[in-house]
Design a protein around this motif. Structure first.
Motif, PDB file in Angstrom:
ATOM      1  N   SER A 212       0.823  -1.209   0.000  1.00 64.19           N
ATOM      2  CA  SER A 212       0.000   0.000   0.000  1.00 64.19           C
ATOM      3  C   SER A 212       0.858   1.261   0.000  1.00 64.19           C
ATOM      4  N   MET A 213       2.117   1.158   0.441  1.00 63.96           N
ATOM      5  CA  MET A 213       2.998   2.327   0.461  1.00 63.96           C
ATOM      6  C   MET A 213       4.014   2.285  -0.684  1.00 63.96           C
ATOM      7  N   THR A 216       7.386   3.750  -1.982  1.00 67.74           N
ATOM      8  CA  THR A 216       8.294   4.131  -0.894  1.00 67.74           C
ATOM      9  C   THR A 216       8.793   2.914  -0.133  1.00 67.74           C
ATOM     10  N   THR A 217       7.849   2.091   0.304  1.00 67.90           N
ATOM     11  CA  THR A 217       8.231   0.915   1.087  1.00 67.90           C
ATOM     12  C   THR A 217       7.225  -0.207   0.860  1.00 67.90           C
ATOM     13  N   THR A 218       7.728  -1.382   0.546  1.00 60.64           N
ATOM     14  CA  THR A 218       6.891  -2.573   0.498  1.00 60.64           C
ATOM     15  C   THR A 218       7.474  -3.588   1.471  1.00 60.64           C
ATOM     16  N   LEU A 288       7.847   3.235   9.003  1.00 57.67           N
ATOM     17  CA  LEU A 288       6.944   2.622   8.024  1.00 57.67           C
ATOM     18  C   LEU A 288       6.986   1.099   8.097  1.00 57.67           C
TER      19      LEU A 288
END
Lengths: 313, 161
Positions: A212-213, A216-218, A288
């Protein structure tokens, strides 16, 4: 800007024309390996969705080996608790394969979200891995699953997914790994031909993916039973840096006993200091990751995941 | 050997051509076979302007080598209308709903729509959105495109060969 590759014709019809190459179209893995012995710097081609971009970016292969007609690369098998996925399967074929859906449905579901519809019909799992683009997602999914790359004709027939990145941190490597391993007559023996990936499912309790991010970050996360405890392995992805895999062990026997917050913090605390990238500081990314891992663990906790038969949790 | 001969069906017509191995399908179709509805734009497989159907599946012809369609059936927007020039249901729907503005993305959108309706003759809006998100409309006329695909499904036979 329009560029003209030498020998590609007088008028470039494309932004950067693709140089000529000799085409080989073998029908078996053995034939591919034999061709690599003769043409050690040949480029392996399957779906070509990324490879054509590499060629336009300046890569100049003398020989190109198309593996589209190699049926052994299209197989999915599950033997002795090991799931094997052929490198030539497209995202569409792989994610919808009945055996994968039956064996590891959460991977099938995560795989089904990769790329757009049109790309999914052409791009392969092997190409996604060997393109070595940080933004591609299979290395993240398979990293958390601690999958091995299976390499035919190589000195080492199995390598962990992290081997893709070697010591370098560059984005956009070679489809066949020649640059990273050092191009040369013997280099193909190191890299071999990627025939597929192998995932040990014998002690795997749960797997999930949070995107979902993205970009940027998974986070991909797997929970395994190891010596009666639960080992949580997470691979953190980003558009801008190579994936990072970290593990933590929880001294509990069942996912329902996991505390999402503490697991999230434990994973985040194990991230290296150079986790920062263009999208955020190390502190931001740790935050995150803790949140995303916590979400995944909460999902696992609520899923009623059971240990595979014969595995004591 | 830097040339290869391929046999394939182009909009139903058996076609045999000898091409350089580095020839891309988009260039073969546009330059050699005069299918000018195949548009080249991003040339990275991202925008979808060059979308054609290969064995019923949408592919980016800018990122597909011509040799890879050997033995396949290739369809371009030129194959949608009937021999007498009457529009296919998809084309009719796009015309009715204003599913194009500058028109550059339209042939790719039409081929994507054709592929979708062959697999799913009655797609939900979420399905249509998922498929259409493969292609880019720089005029951002997406709402009309979504309506056009829904209308094509209503007209039925949207994926007719």
């Amino acid at each position: 800007m329009r560029a003209q590759a030498l020998g590609a014709g007088l008028v470039a019809q494309t932004q950067s024309s693709i140089p000529p190459f000799e085409l080989h179209r073998p029908g078996s893995v053995a034939e591919v390996v034999a061709l690599l012995a003769v043409h050690p710097e040949a480029v392996i081609a399957a779906g070509c969705t990324d490879l054509t971009a590499q060629l336009r970016e300046g890569r100049v292969p003398r020989d190109l080996i198309s593996v589209r007609r190699v049926p052994d690369l299209q197989q999915v098998r599950h033997d002795g608790g090991v799931l094997r996925i052929g490198a030539g399967l497209t995202h569409h074929e792989g994610s919808r394969h009945p055996l994968l859906q039956a064996t590891l449905p959460s991977l099938a579901a995560a795989w089904a979200d990769i790329a757009t519809v049109r790309i999914r019909y052409s791009a392969t799992i092997g190409g996604n891995l060997l393109a070595r683009r940080f933004r591609y997602e299979m290395p993240v999914l398979l990293g958390a699953l601690e999958a091995d790359l299976e390499l035919a004709g190589a000195t080492e027939p199995r390598r962990p997914v992290d081997w893709l990145w070697g010591g370098g941190d560059h984005d956009g490597g070679d489809h066949d790994g020649s640059e990273r391993d050092g191009a040369g007559a013997g280099a193909w023996r190191t890299r071999g031909l990627l025939t597929g990936v192998a995932i040990d499912t014998s002690d795997l309790l749960w797997f999930g993916y949070e995107r979902s991010m993205r970009p940027t970050t998974t986070v991909a996360l797997a929970i395994r039973v190891v010596d009666g405890s639960l080992r949580v392995t997470a691979t953190i992805g980003s558009e801008y840096r190579r994936p990072v895999t970290v593990s933590t062990t929880a001294d509990v026997a069942h996912p329902t006993d996991l505390d999402p917050g503490s697991v999230g913090r434990a994973v985040a605390s194990r991230l290296p200091d150079d986790i920062e990238d263009r999208a955020g500081s190390a502190e931001y990314r740790r935050h995150l990751v803790a949140v995303l891992v916590g979400r995944l663990v909460a999902t696992a906790r609520d899923s009623g995941a059971q240990a595979p038969e014969g595995v004591t949790a | 050997m830097n040339e290869t001969t391929i046999d394939f069906r182009l909009n139903g017509t058996p076609t045999e051509v000898t091409v350089p191995t580095n020839r891309l399908l988009a260039d073969l179709l546009r330059e050699d076979l005069r299918c000018h509805g195949v548009r080249s734009s991003c040339e990275r497989g991202v925008c979808g302007a060059c979308t054609v159907l290969v064995d019923d599946l949408p592919v980016a012809s800018c990122s597909t080598f011509a040799f890879d369609v050997d033995g396949a059936s290739v369809e371009t927007v030129e194959g949608l209308a009937a021999a007498d020039g009457s529009l296919s249901p998809q084309q009719q729907a796009f015309a009715e709903c204003g599913g194009f503005q500058c028109g550059f993305c339209t042939s790719g959108m039409l081929m994507l729509t054709t592929g979708l309706l062959r697999q799913n003759p009655c797609p939900k809006r979420a399905d249509i959105r998922s498929w259409i998100s493969s292609n880019t409309c720089r005029c951002t006329g997406y709402e009309m495109i979504l309506e056009s695909v829904e209308r094509a499904a209503e007209l039925g036979d949207g994926g007719a060969r």
